[in-house]
Motif scaffolding. Structure first.
Motif: not given
Length: 563
Positions: A66-67, A96-97, A115-118, A165-169
């Protein structure tokens, strides 16, 4: 323990041996140590699994903490998989960033359940694709940046029960002129998924969360399947769900979409498209059509709820054609609109040259149950929306103008409840603006149920219009409509309103089995000297105080009433 027992291979040792898999081959590495010297020969890689190997991105250096930035590891795994005739790139448990990554032919990207693609919050980690032009003919230079993109590829799949997760904010600024935290804005923002000229494309079962732009943008692709997607995007103003542009043989099913902007836009020449068994909620439109030649499209078995910008919206400008499109078995709960078709004469940003009139014909709406409301703040949105008067007071709108006509539009088994609130002043409007942009740009429509202008071949069968509060506007207005059949219309009216129905310069109209549900002063008001051959036959009009009023040059000879 006997000698025979010593020679036996325990179940635990056997499973341990089975777990030793050669990286990149998927072959079991059987050793003499495992079974005893000379027991079995060592198995060698033969290449029989080419195209079916699994490439775990951790084996390519991904941290998943996550980093750390894992873009390079993911891209290397994809490149290796593609080079070795395809297979599966595995995103295992972890966060996974990543920045921009290119998916390539014959590669399945599998995101495990944990699993997450961030998407990185650093805008410098994204770049445009040189292979994807900004202007593809039906769009307005909407950018060519993807978190994950593919161009000129085939046989690609994104799947799994994991998350992107696109972190759109991080890409939204609440202060005009100030860059958002990510440092990029506008068309430099990444889509969740961006595809251009791809063939045999499948996306299934994943969750797409908080995109910085549209979630899924599909441009000039063919043989496309979108299945079982969970899309959530209400963190930025143009969080579209699906955005298809000039794509063919597209099939969307079993998806759940909550978006801030258009939930399922179809721009350009989208053909042979099905959308079924999905649910949608959005601030704007669900099915949005614009430009190009859209034809042979079927939408069925969908739930549309909390949609405050018209669930079905078609905008056709000169040079465009929408034809053979069917909507059936839809439930619309708490929506505005709910249906708006506009055929304009002004050139648009996507058709700037041609003067050829647009065409909309053979459009049908079947088995639709709708509850129309006045809009409220969209649940889950991170910012407030403003609403126009035409959104607060809305109706079904069929809107063409001048010498251009909609053709062969039908409604069958449609039941709509409207919120009411229309005034006598709203009903008095005769000069409805001749615009076919956003549905609210005509202002407050003079009808509460349906306003139809410039239509040839209109069919209304088994239609019910009701209201939850008084409304002084007519239930149905036909304005310059030719060749219409209204069979089995049941409608509420208001005692002191002008009329339940208003026909303006309208010809060749047959109304049968009409039911007036509540007391009204007048049944029909006919206006204009070109009204002709209007017949009202049968039904129950006993709650109408007066059957007919003629004004503005209309003649009683143009209307025949037979109870």
């Amino acid at each position: 323990m006997t000698d025979q027992d010593n020679k036996a291979i325990s179940r635990r040792n056997w499973l341990g041996a089975m777990g030793k898999v050669s990286l990149g081959t998927g072959l079991i590495a059987v050793t003499s140590h495992t079974f005893g010297a000379g027991r079995l020969p060592q198995v060698k890689a033969t290449g029989n699994d080419m195209g079916a190997r699994v490439y775990n991105i951790r084996d390519f250096g991904a941290k998943g903490d996550g980093k750390a930035l894992d873009t390079a590891a993911l891209q290397t795994a994809i490149d290796t998989c593609n080079k070795e005739q395809g297979g599966t790139v595995l995103v295992p448990a972890g966060v996974f960033v990543i920045g921009t990554v290119e998916l390539k032919s014959n590669v399945t990207l599998h995101i495990a359940a944990q699993g997450k693609l961030l998407g990185s919050a650093d805008g410098r980690q994204y770049h445009a694709s040189d292979a994807i032009p900004l202007d593809i003919g039906w769009t307005m230079n909407d950018g060519n940046v993807g978190l994950i993109f593919a161009a000129n590829a085939e046989n690609i799949t994104i799947e799994g029960n994991g998350i992107i997760d696109g972190q759109g904010a991080q890409f939204r600024s609440d202060t005009k002129g100030v860059l958002p935290p990510a440092g990029i804005t506008g068309n430099h923002r990444p889509y969740h998924l961006l595809f251009y000229q791809c063939k045999n494309l499948t996306v299934r079962d994943i969750s797409l969360i908080n995109s910085a732009y549209h979630s899924v943008r599909v441009c000039l692709c063919s043989y496309v399947k979108m299945e079982g997607l969970y899309i959530r995007g209400k963190v930025i103003h143009n969080n579209d769900g699906f955005h298809f542009i000039g794509s063919t043989y597209v099939h969307v099913s079993n998806c759940d979409v909550q978006s801030q902007d258009d939930a399922c836009a179809l721009f350009g020449s989208c053909k042979f498209v099905t959308v079924s068994d999905c649910s949608f909620s959005t601030r704007w439109s669900v099915f949005r059509f614009g430009g190009g030649e859209a034809e042979n499209i079927m939408v069925s078995n969908c739930l549309i709820y909390e949609t405050y910008g018209c669930p079905i919206k078609m905008r056709c400008s000169p040079g465009s054609r929408f034809e053979n499109i069917t909507f059936s078995n839809l439930v619309m709960k708490d929506v505005t609109g709910p249906i708006s078709i506009g055929l304009g004469t002004a050139k648009s940003s996507v058709n700037k040259v041609t003067d050829t009139p647009g065409i909309i014909r053979n459009i049908s709406f079947n088995n639709i149950q709708a509850t129309v409301v006045k809009p409220v703040p969209l649940r889950g949105s991170e910012f407030a929306s403003k609403y126009n008067p035409g959104e607060i007071f809305s109706c079904i709108t069929l809107n063409a103008m001048n010498d251009v006509y909609l053709e062969n539009i039908s409604f069958n088994n449609v039941d709509v409840t409207f919120p009411g609130g229309g005034t006598a002043e709203h009903a008095s409007v005769r000069d409805v603006p001749k615009v076919a942009g956003e549905y609210y740009q005509i202002g407050i429509p003079p009808a509460y149920g349906m306003y139809a202008r410039n239509v040839r071949g209109l069919t209304l069968h088994n239609i019910r219009f009701a209201m939850t509060s008084p409304d002084m506007r007519p239930a149905l207005i036909l304005d310059n409509v030719q060749d219409a059949t209204v069979n089995g219309l049941s409608a509420q009216g208001q005692k002191n309103a002008e009329s339940l129905l208003r026909f303006i310069n309208t010809q060749d109209i047959l109304v049968t089995a009409l039911r007036v549900l509540t007391p009204v002063t007048n049944l029909l008001q006919a206006e204009g000297s070109t009204c002709a051959n209007i017949k009202i036959e049968g039904g129950d009009i006993s709650k109408a105080g007066k059957a007919l009023v003629v004004t503005s040059g209309a003649s009683t000879q143009a209307i025949r009433l037979r109870e």
